[in-house]
Design an enzyme around this catalytic site. Structure first.
Site, PDB file in Angstrom:
ATOM      1  N   LYS A   1     -14.204   8.686  -4.881  1.00 14.89           N
ATOM      2  CA  LYS A   1     -15.745   8.851  -4.004  1.00 14.89           C
ATOM      3  C   LYS A   1     -16.133  10.652  -4.425  1.00 14.89           C
ATOM      4  O   LYS A   1     -17.198  10.778  -4.790  1.00 14.89           O
ATOM      5  CB  LYS A   1     -15.550   8.909  -2.558  1.00 14.89           C
ATOM      6  CG  LYS A   1     -15.088   7.578  -1.919  1.00 14.89           C
ATOM      7  CD  LYS A   1     -14.752   7.752  -0.515  1.00 14.89           C
ATOM      8  CE  LYS A   1     -13.811   6.482  -0.157  1.00 14.89           C
ATOM      9  NZ  LYS A   1     -13.358   6.565   1.255  1.00 14.89           N
TER      10      LYS A   1
ATOM     11  N   HIS B   1       0.709  -1.442  -0.040  1.00 17.91           N
ATOM     12  CA  HIS B   1       0.113  -0.070   0.000  1.00 17.91           C
ATOM     13  C   HIS B   1       0.636   1.279  -0.017  1.00 17.91           C
ATOM     14  O   HIS B   1       0.288   2.342  -0.041  1.00 17.91           O
ATOM     15  CB  HIS B   1      -0.967  -0.003   1.136  1.00 17.91           C
ATOM     16  CG  HIS B   1      -2.031  -0.825   1.138  1.00 17.91           C
ATOM     17  ND1 HIS B   1      -3.301  -0.210   0.494  1.00 17.91           N
ATOM     18  CD2 HIS B   1      -2.116  -2.081   1.395  1.00 17.91           C
ATOM     19  CE1 HIS B   1      -4.187  -1.386   0.802  1.00 17.91           C
ATOM     20  NE2 HIS B   1      -3.656  -2.328   0.940  1.00 17.91           N
TER      21      HIS B   1
ATOM     22  N   LYS C   1      -9.051  13.875   3.989  1.00 20.64           N
ATOM     23  CA  LYS C   1      -8.271  12.792   4.149  1.00 20.64           C
ATOM     24  C   LYS C   1      -7.262  12.748   5.366  1.00 20.64           C
ATOM     25  O   LYS C   1      -7.452  13.972   5.821  1.00 20.64           O
ATOM     26  CB  LYS C   1      -7.381  12.580   2.771  1.00 20.64           C
ATOM     27  CG  LYS C   1      -6.670  13.956   2.325  1.00 20.64           C
ATOM     28  CD  LYS C   1      -5.958  13.934   1.150  1.00 20.64           C
ATOM     29  CE  LYS C   1      -6.523  13.635  -0.118  1.00 20.64           C
ATOM     30  NZ  LYS C   1      -6.551  12.577  -0.732  1.00 20.64           N
ATOM     31  N   ARG C   2      -6.497  11.893   5.587  1.00 22.75           N
ATOM     32  CA  ARG C   2      -5.665  11.940   6.748  1.00 22.75           C
ATOM     33  C   ARG C   2      -4.861  12.982   6.626  1.00 22.75           C
ATOM     34  O   ARG C   2      -4.336  13.536   5.445  1.00 22.75           O
ATOM     35  CB  ARG C   2      -4.971  10.609   6.774  1.00 22.75           C
ATOM     36  CG  ARG C   2      -5.610   9.295   7.380  1.00 22.75           C
ATOM     37  CD  ARG C   2      -6.359   9.593   8.759  1.00 22.75           C
ATOM     38  NE  ARG C   2      -5.597   9.839   9.632  1.00 22.75           N
ATOM     39  CZ  ARG C   2      -5.019   9.203  10.599  1.00 22.75           C
ATOM     40  NH1 ARG C   2      -5.144   7.837  10.751  1.00 22.75           N
ATOM     41  NH2 ARG C   2      -4.139   9.476  11.499  1.00 22.75           N
TER      42      ARG C   2
ATOM     43  N   LYS D   1       0.405  14.574   1.455  1.00 21.30           N
ATOM     44  CA  LYS D   1      -1.196  14.736   0.942  1.00 21.30           C
ATOM     45  C   LYS D   1      -0.988  16.380   0.728  1.00 21.30           C
ATOM     46  O   LYS D   1      -1.933  16.941   0.057  1.00 21.30           O
ATOM     47  CB  LYS D   1      -1.979  14.390   1.896  1.00 21.30           C
ATOM     48  CG  LYS D   1      -2.252  12.737   1.857  1.00 21.30           C
ATOM     49  CD  LYS D   1      -3.117  12.339   2.703  1.00 21.30           C
ATOM     50  CE  LYS D   1      -3.258  10.875   2.828  1.00 21.30           C
ATOM     51  NZ  LYS D   1      -4.154  10.224   1.746  1.00 21.30           N
TER      52      LYS D   1
ATOM     53  N   THR E   1      -8.304   6.475  -2.740  1.00 25.36           N
ATOM     54  CA  THR E   1      -9.637   6.265  -2.951  1.00 25.36           C
ATOM     55  C   THR E   1     -10.656   7.348  -2.870  1.00 25.36           C
ATOM     56  O   THR E   1     -11.830   7.398  -3.184  1.00 25.36           O
ATOM     57  CB  THR E   1     -10.256   4.936  -2.011  1.00 25.36           C
ATOM     58  OG1 THR E   1      -9.906   5.361  -0.766  1.00 25.36           O
ATOM     59  CG2 THR E   1      -9.346   3.888  -2.645  1.00 25.36           C
TER      60      THR E   1
HETATM   61  C1  PLP Z   1     -11.763   7.152   1.459  1.00 25.04           C
HETATM   62  C2  PLP Z   1     -11.411   7.326   2.892  1.00 25.04           C
HETATM   63  C3  PLP Z   1     -10.226   7.707   3.194  1.00 25.04           C
HETATM   64  C4  PLP Z   1      -9.092   7.533   2.067  1.00 25.04           C
HETATM   65  O1  PLP Z   1      -9.109   8.925   1.501  1.00 25.04           O
HETATM   66  P1  PLP Z   1      -7.848   9.439   0.467  1.00 25.04           P
HETATM   67  O2  PLP Z   1      -8.260  10.521   0.093  1.00 25.04           O
HETATM   68  O3  PLP Z   1      -7.421   8.365  -0.394  1.00 25.04           O
HETATM   69  O4  PLP Z   1      -6.666   9.387   1.710  1.00 25.04           O
HETATM   70  C5  PLP Z   1      -9.864   7.984   4.503  1.00 25.04           C
HETATM   71  N1  PLP Z   1     -10.771   8.277   5.160  1.00 25.04           N
HETATM   72  C6  PLP Z   1     -12.100   8.023   5.226  1.00 25.04           C
HETATM   73  C7  PLP Z   1     -13.045   8.069   6.304  1.00 25.04           C
HETATM   74  C8  PLP Z   1     -12.498   7.633   3.840  1.00 25.04           C
HETATM   75  O5  PLP Z   1     -13.781   7.406   3.525  1.00 25.04           O
END
Ligand code: PLP
Length: 796
Positions: free
Chosen positions: A646, A346, A534-535, A540, A642
């Site tokens: 979304k 990952h 995101k985190r 990032k 991911t």
């Molecule tokens: C999809 C998702 C992530 C991953 O987000 P990235 O932008 O790909 O880092 C992290 N936390 C939650 C709650 C998510 O639904």
């Protein structure tokens, strides 16, 4: 009991009064939630049993997906949807004077994960069941999931999460299926009938007790199982202080990712990993033996997948069982093990590659360590034959070296398949990070681009948009996401676009209301909702986003004639408790919000919002309302992402770097429907290989950069003015490892294009529609079909 709303109402009221011993009129939303949950579990119990029986009777190959994280979020809404009973329930409840939404809101997220990796595991479970594939999850039943984030004065405060406070209506405790797990002690080696025997003695025993949760697919009778293990004291603890033993045992399934800064924390994490693996493999093998008697064809009937290296001890654990319990030869055991297990990588971030000190590993898991030593010796011998005299290469590739056990190396050597999670990531693994391994095992490496379950992230999260999609192209997309491509025809259809705009406005209004409730900030619903959730991590680059907002603010202040299309910048992010730099960025976002949101001079053209406690249930409210998706990681650093998918499926347009799955989004929507900026991965990696770049030059030559960077330390943020020095230093003194200043100009330019594009609503809506149309590829159904076909060899 869900056949029609009358029957539903009758059963619901009866159950509620029976279980809670009170009248419906006195019941709380929580009572109602639990009643509904119990009814659903009862409703699916037949299918659950039948799925297991069918798997047994048909000798179907089973997949077990082992993961240290499962970020499930809420389950009620998803189950109602997948079972096709949402409408009956909603209408029945309405007649009783309750809103289903209110009941859904009392469910606490099952937050047994950090971010993308754990959410991927949850999306995969949904797709496996929805595709009628025999695939099950195994994880840890943490008492406390990822911490709850509170913001106090702009600073992150972590509170222990309490998802089990009111019990978990979805789980079934199966005490009779507990597995004993051994730690510490020593290994007696002796010979018996000419065979070396290994006897693990004086071990400290821990009971792993399974809690099974049903995984209900969409419009199918398949009900798979997510088995979560809880650590409990064994019946007869030996020696030792009993209270201490109890404490240490329960600590194993207490917290997700306990602090591992010191050795005690490292021991606990390694304990968790072996606990998950020993319990999972123990139960898989037990069930297999009951069915087949021996393990000779194990790999033909079982596939075990490890989600990153956390469960990599599955390899030596399966070897241990085959060698010590089944008394197989090393060669036979190795053949079965490597053909059973597969691995997903990952990340290429070196700090995330797990390495355990031998001095911790060997005493905690003595027999497992012996097996890893043997795997390592045999592997190094093979390397020596292939590369005679090339000590450096062998040292680099060894599983144990310099007092460390390298988990990724063990994974690659002991699996038949190693996959990355987006095309670029898999290429970087093959040609850079794992180059040596790719040269040696080229056949093992492959790519499986991540996906998301479009049912949760569109059908459930955004019913308004889902309805519009269905009105246009029918319902086929729900089971066959690739059919979303048919929306392309509507990208130039004026009435479709009008409705698309209407849906987006509606979702923006809902989010605006939530923002106002949570933060007190009133935002302009017609402004561009520009979202980065995101985190929080340096790679990032939330910082790049922040510096751009500061730049816009400076321009608006300096030039009253300068105007922009109003924008609301929305952030959501948790920072790891020990990651101080990330926490300072959170404070910076809040300081900036404070500054910008109250400045009358900029006439509401800018707003900055931070939504606390970002998690799945909050994410479901954010994505549908987004106009712009911020995917601005330093190229080469984001394995896939991911969140980007979304946003896309909800019609947001991406501003992003050529990184992770952004590249594949770009390939599908084309350059007119995405805003790409910044260095490419090639360029970034080239810089790294040549000592980085000179961030000071960019600071020196670009007035805009100079101003915003100086503002980090010159009192501009008077509420915290020495707090941002480490951020300032990261950009200049430490030469900006993540190329924030290097990509700044390019980002500003791309953002200007975003603003202009949004003003041309017709064109913007076309872009939005094209993004939705092309998002079908990024369904985890597609990803899971590829895993099933190429890696697991399983069938419906
Ligand atoms: C999809 C998702 C992530 C991953 O987000 P990235 O932008 O790909 O880092 C992290 N936390 C939650 C709650 C998510 O639904």
């Amino acid at each position: 009991m869900f056949a029609n709303k009358e029957e539903f109402k009758y059963t619901f009221l009866q159950r509620l009064e029976m279980v809670y011993g009170k009248r419906f009129s006195e019941s709380t939303a929580l009572d109602q939630y639990h009643t509904l949950g119990n009814m659903i579990r009862e409703h699916i119990s037949n299918h659950w049993i039948q799925t297991n029986e069918r798997n047994r009777a048909e000798h179907k190959k089973q997949v077990y997906y082992l993961s240290i994280e499962f970020l499930l979020g809420r389950l009620l809404g998803s189950y109602l949807m997948n079972l096709g009973i949402r409408d009956v329930v909603e209408e029945g409840l309405k007649e009783l004077g309750i809103q289903l939404r209110d009941i859904e809101e009392v469910e606490t997220d099952a937050g047994l994960g950090n971010g993308g990796l754990g959410r991927l595991a949850a999306c995969f479970l949904d797709s496996l069941a929805s595709l009628d594939l025999p695939g099950h999850g195994q994880g840890i039943r943490y008492k406390h999931g990822l911490f709850d984030q509170k913001i106090v004065n702009g600073y992150q405060v972590e509170l222990p999460e309490q998802w089990l406070r009111h019990g978990n209506v979805w789980e079934v405790r199966k005490e009779d299926l507990a597995i004993e797990v051994n730690f510490w002690g020593k290994v007696n080696v002796y010979t018996e009938n000419g065979r070396l025997k290994f006897h693990h003695i004086d071990a400290e025993k821990v009971m792993a007790v399974p809690y099974d949760m049903p995984v209900i697919g969409y419009d199918t009778k398949t009900v798979n199982t997510l088995r979560l293990w809880s650590a409990e004291p064994a019946k007869f603890p030996m020696n030792k202080n009993v209270m201490q033993y109890k404490r240490e045992t329960e600590a194993i399934s207490e917290f997700l990712y306990p602090d591992d800064a010191n050795d005690e924390g490292k021991i606990l994490r390694l304990k968790q990993q072996y606990f998950l693996v020993a319990a999972s493999i123990g139960s898989i093998v037990r069930e297999y033996r009951n069915r087949y008697g021996h393990l000779k064809d194990f790999h033909q009937h079982v596939a075990i997948h490890i989600n990153d290296t956390h469960p990599v001890l599955a390899i030596p654990e399966l070897m241990r069982i085959l060698l010590d319990e089944e008394e197989m030869s090393w060669e036979d055991a190795w053949y079965i093990t490597t053909n059973t297990i597969s691995y997903t990588n990952h990340t290429t971030l070196s700090e995330a590659l797990e390495k355990w000190p031998v001095y911790i590993f060997k005493p905690l898991l003595p027999r497992i360590y012996m097996i890893i030593e043997e795997i390592n010796e045999r592997f190094c011998r093979n390397l020596w034959e292939r590369y005679p005299g090339d000590w450096k290469r062998i040292e680099e590739m060894a599983i144990i070296a310099h007092g460390l056990v390298k988990m990724a190396h063990l994974a690659i050597v002991g699996c038949h398949s190693v996959n990355g999670v987006a095309k670029i990531h898999s290429e970087i693994l093959k040609h850079r990070e794992m180059k040596r391994f790719y040269e040696y095992f080229p056949e093992k490496f492959n790519n499986k681009t991540n996906g998301i379950t479009h049912r949760r992230w569109l059908l459930k999260a955004n019913p308004e948009l889902a309805t519009l999609v269905t009105e246009a192209i029918g319902t086929g997309w729900i089971k066959h996401s690739e059919q979303l491509i048919e929306l392309k025809r509507y990208a130039t259809d004026a009435s479709f676009k009008e409705e698309l705009a209407h849906v987006k406005m509606k979702r923006k209004a809902i989010l605006a209301k939530l923002i106002c409730e949570k933060t007190g900030i009133a935002i302009d619903e017609t402004s561009i909702f520009d979202v980065q959730v995101k985190r929080l991590h340096a790679y990032k680059r939330q910082l790049l986003n922040v510096l751009h907002i500061m730049y816009l603010y400076n321009r608006l202040k300096a030039d009253p004639n300068f105007t922009i299309y109003p924008r609301t910048f929305i952030f959501g992010a948790k920072a790891s408790p020990g990651y101080h730099y990330a926490k300072r960025i959170i404070k910076l976002i809040h300081s900036l919000a404070e500054k910008v949101n109250h400045d009358k001079q900029i006439k509401g053209q800018l707003k900055v919002v931070f939504l606390e406690n970002y998690r799945v249930s909050l994410a479901e409210k954010i994505f549908p309302a987004a106009d712009v998706s911020e995917q601005i990681s330093t190229a080469s650093k984001e394995a896939s992402g991911t969140g980007n998918m979304k946003f896309m499926i909800n019609g947001a347009v991406t501003i992003g770097t050529m990184d992770g799955a952004n590249i594949e989004i770009f390939e599908r929507v084309g350059s007119d429907n995405i805003f790409i900026f910044g260095l490419t991965a090639e360029e970034v990696l080239h810089y790294y290989e040549n000592g980085g770049y000179h961030s000071y030059e960019y600071y020196h030559h670009d007035q805009r950069i100079q101003q915003v960077v100086n503002q980090l330390v010159n009192g501009f943020f008077h509420d915290a003015y020495d707090h941002f020095e480490p951020i300032y230093d990261s950009l200049l003194a430490q030469n900006d490892q993540y190329f924030v200043l290097r990509d700044f100009a390019s980002y500003v330019e791309a953002q200007e294009k975003v603003g202009t594009a949004y003003e041309h609503q017709e064109k913007w809506l076309e872009m939005s529609a094209i993004n939705i149309a092309n998002s079908g590829y990024f369904s985890s159904d597609r990803t899971i079909r590829e895993y099933a076909r190429d890696i697991w060899n399983i069938h419906e």
